[in-house]
Structure formats: C-alpha cells, structure tokens
Design a protein around this motif. Structure first.
Motif: not given
Length: 139
Positions: A55-65, A108-110
């Motif tokens: 969900m974070s990646l879909e919203k471009f919240r990379f730092a949160q992910a 997920l970390l890759h």
C-alpha cells in the motif's frame, strides 16, 4: 548497522542448520500444521507487513515502506522471533518459518538495498538463481 543485522540473521539460520545437521524444509502445509503460537504470530506479522508495504509503495511513500520493513526485520524477526528460535526443540519447523518470513522480507527490502539482498539471497538454501526474478510478495 541494519545491513550487518540482516547478514547476521542469515548467518544464524545457516549456522543452526549446520550445527543441528538440519536441511531447512520448504514452508508447506505440513509445516503449518506444526507451527506454534509464536510461529503464527510472526507469519501474521509478515502478512500485515506485506499488505502495508505494498500500500505504501502504491502511494509512492517509499520512506514509509522502507521504515516498515526495517522495523519488522529488526524488532520482530531479530529481537523477538530469532531469540525464541534459539530455545526451540523443533528447530526444523522454526527454521522453515524463519526462512519463509526472512526471504519474504528480503524480497520487500530488495528495491531499497539491492546488492546486499541479492548477495544474501544467493546464500540461502532452496532458492532460485536471483531475487530480482522472483515474484513480488502480494497478499
């Protein structure tokens, strides 16, 4: 420090496997039937992380992910689950669950740490030729 921590988690699995002379079995229905309460909690945590990161990646919240993955791997896997695994009698089940959760976390970390996750992935038992061509964890 985090890179060192994820290396040590992999080294722990490989060390225990070698020390106990265990081939870590693939996570399967048979393993699921034998899981303890702690195993179920870490698997459930992994499922929640998977949903949250996607969900974070879909919203471009990379730092949160990235933060979510960091906290899960450090505090849930390393600080809690691995400490429980050390005292377990059923090491095969524990290592199978740990390898499954750890590998999913690495996937997920890759995107955030591609070189170290690829190197670690290559050293884990029973995995494909590259983490880059593995399917992305979805729920």
């Amino acid at each position: 420090h985090f890179g060192n921590k994820i290396w040590n988690m992999a080294r722990f699995m490989l060390f225990i496997s070698e020390q106990e002379k265990i081939t870590i079995p693939q996570f399967s229905r048979e393993i699921e039937k034998k899981m303890t309460k702690e195993d179920r909690q870490i698997v459930k945590g992994m499922e929640k992380l998977n949903i949250s990161v996607n969900m974070s990646l879909e919203k471009f919240r990379f730092a949160q992910a990235g933060e979510e993955i960091y906290h899960f791997m450090w505090h849930e896997i390393a600080d809690k689950y691995i400490e429980q695994v050390k005292a377990r009698e059923d090491k095969e089940v524990a290592l199978s669950v740990l390898l499954n959760v750890y590998t999913t976390s690495l996937k997920l970390l890759h995107p955030f740490m591609p070189f170290i996750t690829e190197e670690i992935y290559q050293k884990l038992p029973g995995h494909g030729e590259s983490i880059m061509i593995e399917s992305w964890p979805t729920q």
